[in-house]
Design a protein around this motif. Structure first.
Motif, PDB file in Angstrom:
ATOM      1  N   LEU A 233       0.836  -1.204   0.000  1.00 12.08           N
ATOM      2  CA  LEU A 233       0.000   0.000   0.000  1.00 12.08           C
ATOM      3  C   LEU A 233       0.873   1.256   0.000  1.00 12.08           C
ATOM      4  CD1 LEU A 233      -2.752  -1.104   2.565  1.00 12.08           C
ATOM      5  CD2 LEU A 233      -2.950  -0.979   0.066  1.00 12.08           C
ATOM      6  N   ASN A 234       1.970   1.224   0.755  1.00 11.11           N
ATOM      7  CA  ASN A 234       2.890   2.365   0.758  1.00 11.11           C
ATOM      8  C   ASN A 234       3.490   2.595  -0.622  1.00 11.11           C
ATOM      9  OD1 ASN A 234       2.611   3.089   3.455  1.00 11.11           O
ATOM     10  ND2 ASN A 234       4.204   1.671   4.136  1.00 11.11           N
ATOM     11  N   MET A 235       3.831   1.503  -1.302  1.00 16.18           N
ATOM     12  CA  MET A 235       4.400   1.623  -2.646  1.00 16.18           C
ATOM     13  C   MET A 235       3.392   2.231  -3.615  1.00 16.18           C
ATOM     14  SD  MET A 235       6.427  -2.019  -2.873  1.00 16.18           S
ATOM     15  CE  MET A 235       6.695  -1.836  -4.636  1.00 16.18           C
ATOM     16  N   LEU A 236       2.139   1.792  -3.526  1.00 16.53           N
ATOM     17  CA  LEU A 236       1.102   2.364  -4.396  1.00 16.53           C
ATOM     18  C   LEU A 236       0.918   3.854  -4.110  1.00 16.53           C
ATOM     19  CD1 LEU A 236      -1.594  -0.476  -4.314  1.00 16.53           C
ATOM     20  CD2 LEU A 236      -0.085   0.142  -6.210  1.00 16.53           C
ATOM     21  N   ALA A 237       0.952   4.224  -2.817  1.00 17.94           N
ATOM     22  CA  ALA A 237       0.795   5.638  -2.457  1.00 17.94           C
ATOM     23  C   ALA A 237       1.965   6.472  -2.969  1.00 17.94           C
ATOM     24  CB  ALA A 237       0.679   5.772  -0.935  1.00 17.94           C
ATOM     25  N   ARG A 238       3.178   5.922  -2.857  1.00 11.67           N
ATOM     26  CA  ARG A 238       4.357   6.650  -3.350  1.00 11.67           C
ATOM     27  C   ARG A 238       4.291   6.849  -4.855  1.00 11.67           C
ATOM     28  NH1 ARG A 238       7.196   3.561   0.565  1.00 11.67           N
ATOM     29  NH2 ARG A 238       7.742   2.008  -1.008  1.00 11.67           N
ATOM     30  N   ARG A 239       3.885   5.816  -5.581  1.00  6.08           N
ATOM     31  CA  ARG A 239       3.787   5.935  -7.040  1.00  6.08           C
ATOM     32  C   ARG A 239       2.735   6.970  -7.437  1.00  6.08           C
ATOM     33  NH1 ARG A 239       4.095  -0.461  -8.878  1.00  6.08           N
ATOM     34  NH2 ARG A 239       6.269  -0.800  -8.245  1.00  6.08           N
ATOM     35  N   LYS A 240       1.642   6.992  -6.694  1.00  6.70           N
ATOM     36  CA  LYS A 240       0.595   7.971  -6.996  1.00  6.70           C
ATOM     37  C   LYS A 240       1.109   9.380  -6.771  1.00  6.70           C
ATOM     38  CE  LYS A 240      -4.260   8.992  -6.060  1.00  6.70           C
ATOM     39  NZ  LYS A 240      -5.471   8.597  -5.296  1.00  6.70           N
ATOM     40  N   ARG A 241       1.850   9.579  -5.663  1.00  7.25           N
ATOM     41  CA  ARG A 241       2.402  10.903  -5.400  1.00  7.25           C
ATOM     42  C   ARG A 241       3.435  11.293  -6.456  1.00  7.25           C
ATOM     43  NH1 ARG A 241       2.329   9.034   0.047  1.00  7.25           N
ATOM     44  NH2 ARG A 241       4.551   8.526  -0.082  1.00  7.25           N
ATOM     45  N   GLN A 242       4.248  10.325  -6.883  1.00  5.76           N
ATOM     46  CA  GLN A 242       5.257  10.607  -7.901  1.00  5.76           C
ATOM     47  C   GLN A 242       4.609  10.985  -9.227  1.00  5.76           C
ATOM     48  OE1 GLN A 242       7.590   7.018  -7.936  1.00  5.76           O
ATOM     49  NE2 GLN A 242       8.719   7.553  -6.073  1.00  5.76           N
ATOM     50  N   LYS A 243       3.524  10.289  -9.600  1.00  8.96           N
ATOM     51  CA  LYS A 243       2.820  10.627 -10.835  1.00  8.96           C
ATOM     52  C   LYS A 243       2.202  12.018 -10.749  1.00  8.96           C
ATOM     53  CE  LYS A 243       1.683   5.922 -12.331  1.00  8.96           C
ATOM     54  NZ  LYS A 243       0.594   4.942 -12.603  1.00  8.96           N
ATOM     55  N   ALA A 244       1.623  12.331  -9.580  1.00 12.42           N
ATOM     56  CA  ALA A 244       1.020  13.646  -9.398  1.00 12.42           C
ATOM     57  C   ALA A 244       2.082  14.734  -9.469  1.00 12.42           C
ATOM     58  CB  ALA A 244       0.288  13.707  -8.060  1.00 12.42           C
ATOM     59  N   ALA A 245       3.259  14.469  -8.864  1.00 14.12           N
ATOM     60  CA  ALA A 245       4.347  15.451  -8.899  1.00 14.12           C
ATOM     61  C   ALA A 245       4.876  15.628 -10.307  1.00 14.12           C
ATOM     62  CB  ALA A 245       5.463  15.018  -7.954  1.00 14.12           C
ATOM     63  N   ALA A 246       4.988  14.514 -11.051  1.00 20.41           N
ATOM     64  CA  ALA A 246       5.476  14.603 -12.430  1.00 20.41           C
ATOM     65  C   ALA A 246       4.486  15.365 -13.302  1.00 20.41           C
ATOM     66  CB  ALA A 246       5.704  13.199 -12.978  1.00 20.41           C
ATOM     67  N   LYS A 248       2.363  17.641 -12.289  1.00 18.06           N
ATOM     68  CA  LYS A 248       2.403  19.050 -11.892  1.00 18.06           C
ATOM     69  C   LYS A 248       3.628  19.738 -12.450  1.00 18.06           C
ATOM     70  CE  LYS A 248       2.052  21.981  -7.804  1.00 18.06           C
ATOM     71  NZ  LYS A 248       1.896  21.991  -6.317  1.00 18.06           N
ATOM     72  N   ALA A 249       4.771  19.041 -12.433  1.00 26.11           N
ATOM     73  CA  ALA A 249       6.006  19.632 -12.966  1.00 26.11           C
ATOM     74  C   ALA A 249       5.929  19.811 -14.477  1.00 26.11           C
ATOM     75  CB  ALA A 249       7.202  18.753 -12.599  1.00 26.11           C
ATOM     76  N   GLY A 250       5.229  18.887 -15.149  1.00 24.55           N
ATOM     77  CA  GLY A 250       5.154  18.960 -16.602  1.00 24.55           C
ATOM     78  C   GLY A 250       4.163  19.984 -17.112  1.00 24.55           C
ATOM     79  N   THR A 251       3.192  20.380 -16.278  1.00 24.11           N
ATOM     80  CA  THR A 251       2.174  21.333 -16.718  1.00 24.11           C
ATOM     81  C   THR A 251       2.284  22.680 -16.018  1.00 24.11           C
ATOM     82  OG1 THR A 251       0.644  20.509 -15.033  1.00 24.11           O
ATOM     83  CG2 THR A 251       0.566  19.453 -17.200  1.00 24.11           C
ATOM     84  N   GLY A 252       3.362  22.829 -15.250  1.00 23.08           N
ATOM     85  CA  GLY A 252       3.547  24.104 -14.555  1.00 23.08           C
ATOM     86  C   GLY A 252       2.534  24.321 -13.466  1.00 23.08           C
ATOM     87  N   GLY A 253       1.990  23.225 -12.938  1.00 21.41           N
ATOM     88  CA  GLY A 253       1.042  23.342 -11.830  1.00 21.41           C
ATOM     89  C   GLY A 253      -0.386  23.527 -12.276  1.00 21.41           C
ATOM     90  N   THR A 254      -0.653  23.537 -13.615  1.00 21.17           N
ATOM     91  CA  THR A 254      -2.021  23.704 -14.105  1.00 21.17           C
ATOM     92  C   THR A 254      -2.333  22.657 -15.136  1.00 21.17           C
ATOM     93  OG1 THR A 254      -1.363  25.199 -15.881  1.00 21.17           O
ATOM     94  CG2 THR A 254      -1.920  26.190 -13.739  1.00 21.17           C
ATOM     95  N   VAL A 255      -3.590  22.430 -15.321  1.00 25.51           N
ATOM     96  CA  VAL A 255      -4.066  21.562 -16.391  1.00 25.51           C
ATOM     97  C   VAL A 255      -4.706  22.462 -17.431  1.00 25.51           C
ATOM     98  CG1 VAL A 255      -5.670  19.719 -16.997  1.00 25.51           C
ATOM     99  CG2 VAL A 255      -4.452  19.657 -14.806  1.00 25.51           C
ATOM    100  N   PRO A 256      -4.419  22.270 -18.746  1.00 22.70           N
ATOM    101  CA  PRO A 256      -4.954  23.157 -19.784  1.00 22.70           C
ATOM    102  C   PRO A 256      -6.468  23.275 -19.713  1.00 22.70           C
ATOM    103  CG  PRO A 256      -3.323  21.638 -20.692  1.00 22.70           C
ATOM    104  CD  PRO A 256      -3.578  21.205 -19.292  1.00 22.70           C
ATOM    105  N   ALA A 257      -6.967  24.442 -20.175  1.00 28.16           N
ATOM    106  CA  ALA A 257      -8.419  24.688 -20.174  1.00 28.16           C
ATOM    107  C   ALA A 257      -9.123  23.684 -21.056  1.00 28.16           C
ATOM    108  CB  ALA A 257      -8.691  26.106 -20.672  1.00 28.16           C
ATOM    109  N   GLN A 258     -10.344  23.368 -20.711  1.00 26.58           N
ATOM    110  CA  GLN A 258     -11.145  22.444 -21.493  1.00 26.58           C
ATOM    111  C   GLN A 258     -11.511  23.094 -22.825  1.00 26.58           C
ATOM    112  OE1 GLN A 258     -11.651  19.352 -20.353  1.00 26.58           O
ATOM    113  NE2 GLN A 258     -10.376  19.958 -18.591  1.00 26.58           N
ATOM    114  N   ALA A 259     -12.011  22.261 -23.725  1.00 25.72           N
ATOM    115  CA  ALA A 259     -12.321  22.759 -25.066  1.00 25.72           C
ATOM    116  C   ALA A 259     -13.415  23.807 -25.058  1.00 25.72           C
ATOM    117  CB  ALA A 259     -12.750  21.557 -25.951  1.00 25.72           C
ATOM    118  N   HIS A 260     -14.289  23.749 -24.001  1.00 26.49           N
ATOM    119  CA  HIS A 260     -15.384  24.710 -24.005  1.00 26.49           C
ATOM    120  C   HIS A 260     -14.922  26.080 -23.487  1.00 26.49           C
ATOM    121  CE1 HIS A 260     -15.420  22.922 -19.919  1.00 26.49           C
ATOM    122  NE2 HIS A 260     -15.709  24.178 -19.559  1.00 26.49           N
ATOM    123  N   GLY A 261     -13.643  26.221 -23.180  1.00 25.74           N
ATOM    124  CA  GLY A 261     -13.146  27.538 -22.816  1.00 25.74           C
ATOM    125  C   GLY A 261     -13.189  27.813 -21.343  1.00 25.74           C
TER     126      GLY A 261
END
Length: 267
Positions: A233-246, A248-261
């Protein structure tokens, strides 16, 4: 030879065979953990050969011991008495093997805490252990676990054929699991510490058994299973945090706006 396989005509013998196979596989986990950790210290090109030789030696030892069942049974006869307990050869072998496991596991745990000290450990990054030394240490523990395994088998059935088949199947399972287990341990450093904790517990159990204090194997493996589940369970939690951090780092902390603007959402 016909008498050797006479049990095949008895339907009740198959239940004993399945039970003993499961028992032998479970008992082989201890041996397999030690072989996996120790072989990971060798250079990459020698690891698989070391695992195969180590497990092959375990098979040879167990089949050899099965052929001398009468001698193995005598190992449980008391040699001398101390502390109100009659010590047999089996007890002395278990105590010696337990002390070796406790010493080895303690040494590795100390290295993980103080990596600048004691570089010649099983989990050091450098391959400081020679191939011959690794095989010798594996052989020592193979002997301890093999004697315990055979005595357990003798206590469960009188049929040599059942014992031979159960031992062979258990060792084949060990051989198949050795590679994936070793790679899993190497890829997950926290698993190494957990496995060393298992070895420490197993060593103390062997010592206690040698002194006549029997700890039910079910308690030991239940504790190991629960610890492994928590670490999973700890390993799954660490991987989830690592994916979330990656992300966030790749999008500058934001997710692009949806198509509807709509406005961007925080990652």
């Amino acid at each position: 030879m016909a008498d050797f396989f006479a049990f095949l005509a008895d339907p009740t013998a198959y239940a004993a065979l399945i039970t003993l196979i499961v028992m032998e596989v479970v008992l082989g986990i201890d041996n397999l953990i030690f072989i996996s950790i120790l072989s990971n210290k060798l250079p990459e090109e020698h690891r698989q050969r070391a695992r195969r030789i180590g497990i092959g030696l375990a098979l040879i030892l167990r089949l050899g011991l099965l052929s001398t069942v009468a001698f193995i049974v005598q190992l449980t006869e008391p040699l001398f008495e101390a502390f109100d307990h009659g010590f047999s050869w089996r007890d002395l072998i278990l105590i010696a093997g337990g002390l070796f496991l406790v010493w080895k596991a303690t040494k590795e745990i100390h290295h993980s805490v103080d990596p600048d000290d004691h570089p010649d450990t099983m989990i050091g990054k450098a391959a400081t252990l020679s191939f011959g030394a690794a095989i010798f240490q594996i052989l020592l523990l193979d002997l301890v676990f093999s004697i315990d395994s055979i005595i357990t088998a003798v206590g469960m059935t009188d049929e040599l054929g059942i014992m031979f088949i159960a031992v062979i199947v258990a060792v084949v399972v060990m051989l198949a699991a050795a590679g994936p287990l070793s790679r899993f341990i190497e890829a997950n450093p926290t698993i190494v510490m957990l496995a060393l904790g298992f070895l420490l517990m197993i060593g103390m159990t062997l010592i206690a058994d040698g002194f006549g204090v029997h700890v039910p194997k079910g308690y030991i493996y239940a504790a190991m299973s629960f610890s492994a589940l928590v670490e999973g369970l700890n390993m799954l939690a660490r991987r989830k945090r690592q994916k979330a951090a990656a992300l966030k780092a790749g999008t500058g902390g934001t997710v692009p706006a949806q198509a509807h603007g709509g406005p961007p959402t925080i990652g």
